[in-house]
Design an enzyme around this catalytic site. Structure first.
Site, mmCIF file in Angstrom:
data_model
loop_
_atom_site.group_PDB
_atom_site.id
_atom_site.type_symbol
_atom_site.label_atom_id
_atom_site.label_comp_id
_atom_site.label_asym_id
_atom_site.label_seq_id
_atom_site.Cartn_x
_atom_site.Cartn_y
_atom_site.Cartn_z
ATOM 1 N N TYR A 459 54.649 43.755 50.923
ATOM 2 C CA TYR A 459 54.627 45.217 51.086
ATOM 3 C C TYR A 459 55.650 45.640 52.142
ATOM 4 C CZ TYR A 459 52.929 49.984 51.388
ATOM 5 O OH TYR A 459 52.841 51.350 51.356
ATOM 6 N N SER A 539 54.143 50.466 45.131
ATOM 7 C CA SER A 539 54.492 51.610 45.969
ATOM 8 C C SER A 539 55.686 51.247 46.839
ATOM 9 C CB SER A 539 53.278 52.048 46.783
ATOM 10 O OG SER A 539 53.461 53.321 47.320
ATOM 11 N N ASP A 622 50.661 59.929 38.207
ATOM 12 C CA ASP A 622 50.843 59.547 39.611
ATOM 13 C C ASP A 622 51.530 60.699 40.336
ATOM 14 O OD1 ASP A 622 51.377 58.442 42.065
ATOM 15 O OD2 ASP A 622 52.244 56.589 41.287
ATOM 16 N N HIS A 657 48.211 56.758 41.300
ATOM 17 C CA HIS A 657 48.889 55.768 42.123
ATOM 18 C C HIS A 657 48.071 54.482 42.252
ATOM 19 C CE1 HIS A 657 52.182 54.801 44.721
ATOM 20 N NE2 HIS A 657 51.389 54.519 45.747
#
Length: 688
Positions: A459, A539, A622, A657
């Site tokens: 991430y 994301s 989203d 999302h």
């Protein structure tokens, strides 16, 4: 793969500081609900990806495998209000968790079942908060994965849903007045028709809703009309004396704090913390003092308190718990004690202190992993926490503060043996020599002689830490014979503010270097090869995957970028994107533009290089990272000369999302993704 749906191009270029940047797929930014052309493109892409994915070996077997693993009882942490406990339960394969209430030691009873709200299971219970006496419950409804929520109220005794309805709520909680007469919350103005899911979120304000009133009559409590980009989180202090309003501008943890005295009618707001320079997060109130977490002069966090808040100013702040070696990840005040949850090398250590900040011992956790919870009121004599790891599903514990011990409250009977899996932590050097931690997990009987198909996840942003946590989908990957690797790259919060800052803004590319170095380490150690290595991220992690594939396409066999931020020059033009300039920088600033332009996944696809197989995933509803990011990126991939491996996009319907996504959709999506990885990493999950 040589035949993709046609993606027309447009003659669109934008001038950034004298450089014309082409954007040939700008039309794919249009909302699929309003554009017939975009809707047709989505349909064509889904037909192609569905046809391909359904034809893969093991696809149906993997879905069945996931359903078997998923089918066990699960619980959320309980919350106590009055003499009642509220918690969520899923009996196994329910699309949404069901909310239960338990009166003291009585048998729990069902209070809210979101599975009854829609036929496709895509309407979710996003949030709930019981009144102080547990008699009423305010809850938020989320439809189709959207960040927009609707607040409703239910009578806990009768199950009657009140007529009170509040819409256009986003990035807000609910905080009840001590007398239960109503609650505080934040909402945005109603968007213009057709702009609900793409327009920028501006002019949030704090309101008080009195029970039985119409939402349009709710009292405006606090707003900054001269600062439309400011957002607000309002919380009634645990002693009921003040309303604590945390003011934020973006995703970085830098806040102003405003307090309103609730003991005086029409009391003016008092600015307690001025300037968006540090994190000041409210913990609780007791003995006439308000306690806060802060990272001012403490990059790993400390606890301070203030008593004479009506005068404000730094002179009224007192140190309670100094900065420690570990990162202070969570703090609560329960039963006259402070529970401080630290990350020490990305693993939980929970320390206990007196209200004065004196050391009062350490909670003896069940093992090495992640502990969360320890919430409650200062007067409570019990609290609850959850413990989990990569090979251990969450177990819930009730902690008796007076006896200083805990017992199992709810434990899941998962259909596997945790002892069958090995979890270890390694440290590897990044490009600049920085030591990066990484967790590696796999089945104990894995055959290593020629390397193993490996899934590397990362991430690296927004101060978010990847701690040891349980996932059915990851367990399935390991059961099928794959290795799981979780890299704790810079940009996250694993080592505090400095670790975050080292992977954001002009340092953002450190996170990419760290992730690439993780892949190189796994290969050098003989764990995997570049023909067996897959990468995944969602994301900001989708951005990570897109960026590193452009930089080192030969290093990976397959890539799964999910709901990614792929156009780094226009991310701040939609919904919540403007908040992300804290981590990415502002494309309108020349230095930031040059940095963003250099790594933006959409703008840096390298024609002439052989790319790994790529399955992009997003959702048509989203409204956090609008799907146009993934649409444009996928169209550009398919148009580029980057080899014969498939470059597909899978677009979920009525899913946002990620939050609130029903179980059925999750299982189907992961069956597609794991089958895709099997096909392109050589994993034979069933030895056929």
């Amino acid at each position: 793969m040589n035949s993709y749906p046609h993606s027309r191009t447009v003659d669109q270029a934008d001038d950034f500081f004298g450089e014309n940047v082409s954007d040939p797929y700008r039309w794919l930014e249009d909302d699929v609900r309003d554009s017939a052309e975009v809707a047709a493109w989505v349909t064509a892409q889904n037909v192609l990806s569905s046809t391909y994915l359904s034809s893969l070996d093991f696809r149906q077997d993997i879905e069945g495998h996931l359903r078997r693993l998923w089918n066990y009882e699960k619980f959320s942490l309980p919350v106590k209000r009055g003499n009642r406990y509220f918690y969520s339960r899923n009996d196994g394969l329910q699309n949404q968790f069901v909310l239960y209430v338990q009166d003291g030691d009585d048998v729990p009873r069902k209070l809210i079942d979101p599975n009854e709200w829609s036929d496709d299971g895509a309407t979710a219970l996003a949030f709930y908060k019981a009144s102080p006496d547990g008699r009423l419950l305010a809850y938020m409804v989320q439809d189709g994965g959207s960040d927009w929520h609707t607040i409703k109220i239910i009578d806990v005794d009768t199950g009657e849903v009140h007529s009170d309805t509040i819409e256009w709520v986003k990035f807000s909680g609910v905080s009840w007045a001590k007398d239960g007469s109503g609650f505080y919350y934040s909402r945005y103005p109603k968007p213009d028709p057709g702009a609900e899911f793409q327009s920028l979120n501006l002019n949030q304000a704090v309101y008080f809703h009195r029970l039985g009133d119409e939402a349009e009559n709710d009292r405006l409590v606090y707003a900054r009309p001269h600062q439309p980009s400011h957002g607000f989180s309002a919380e009634v202090s645990s002693d009921g004396s003040a309303l604590v309003i945390t003011v934020w501008m973006g995703t970085d943890d830098r806040y102003e704090v405003v307090l309103i005295d609730l003991g005086r009618e029409s009391a003016p707001p008092v600015q307690l913390v001025t300037g968006f320079n540090h994190n000041y997060s409210y913990i609780g109130s007791t003995d006439g003092r308000h306690f806060f977490f802060t990272d001012e002069n403490a990059p790993k966090g400390r606890v301070v308190s203030v008593s004479d808040y009506l005068n404000g100013g730094k002179h009224s702040w007192f140190d309670v718990i100094a900065e420690q070696v570990g990162v202070l990840a969570g703090v609560s005040i329960v039963g006259g004690r402070i529970f401080a949850n630290y990350m020490e090398d990305v693993k939980s250590v929970v320390r206990v202190y007196s209200i004065a900040g004196e050391d009062d011992g350490v909670v003896d956790l069940p093992g090495v992993g992640t502990a969360t919870g320890f919430a409650g009121q200062p007067e409570d004599q019990e609290t609850f926490f959850s413990f989990e790891s990569f090979n251990q599903p969450p177990s819930l514990y009730r902690y008796d503060i007076s006896k200083d011990n805990y017992e199992v409250f709810k434990e899941s009977a998962a259909p596997f043996d945790p002892a069958d899996y090995i979890v270890r932590q390694v440290f590897y050097p990044s490009k600049d020599g920085t030591c990066i931690p990484m967790f590696i997990a796999h089945h104990k009987n894995l055959e290593w002689s020629s390397g193993a198909p490996t899934l590397l996840y990362g991430y690296g942003g927004f101060n978010i830490s990847l701690t040891p946590g349980f996932s059915v989908t990851r367990l399935a990957w390991m059961e099928m014979g794959g290795v799981l690797a979780i890299a704790n790259i810079r940009g996250g919060g694993e080592y505090g503010k400095d670790w975050h800052n080292a992977g954001r803004l002009l340092n953002k590319r450190n996170s990419f270097d760290d992730f690439i170095a993780a892949g190189e380490y796994l290969i050098a150690q003989g764990i995997t090869t570049n023909r067996q290595l897959a990468i995944q991220g969602g994301s900001n992690g989708g951005l990570l995957v897109g960026a590193v594939v452009n930089q080192r396409p030969e290093l990976f066999a397959a890539a799964l970028p999910a709901v990614g931020v792929m156009d780094m020059l226009r991310f701040n033009q939609f919904t919540a994107g403007r908040f992300w300039v804290d981590d990415y920088g502002d494309p309108a600033n020349e230095a930031d533009f040059q940095n963003l332009r250099a790594y933006s996944p959409y703008h840096n696809i390298r024609s002439g290089a052989d790319y790994p197989a790529i399955l992009v995933t997003t959702a048509d509803t989203d409204d956090r990272v609008v799907p146009g990011h993934s649409f444009k990126y996928a169209a550009a991939l398919q148009a580029a000369d980057i080899g014969d491996a498939p470059h597909l996009i899978r677009i979920e319907t009525r899913a946002g999302h990620g939050a609130g996504k029903p179980t059925d959709k999750i299982i189907e999506e992961y069956a597609d993704m794991w089958a895709f990885l099997c096909a392109h990493t050589g994993l034979d999950p069933y030895n056929r």
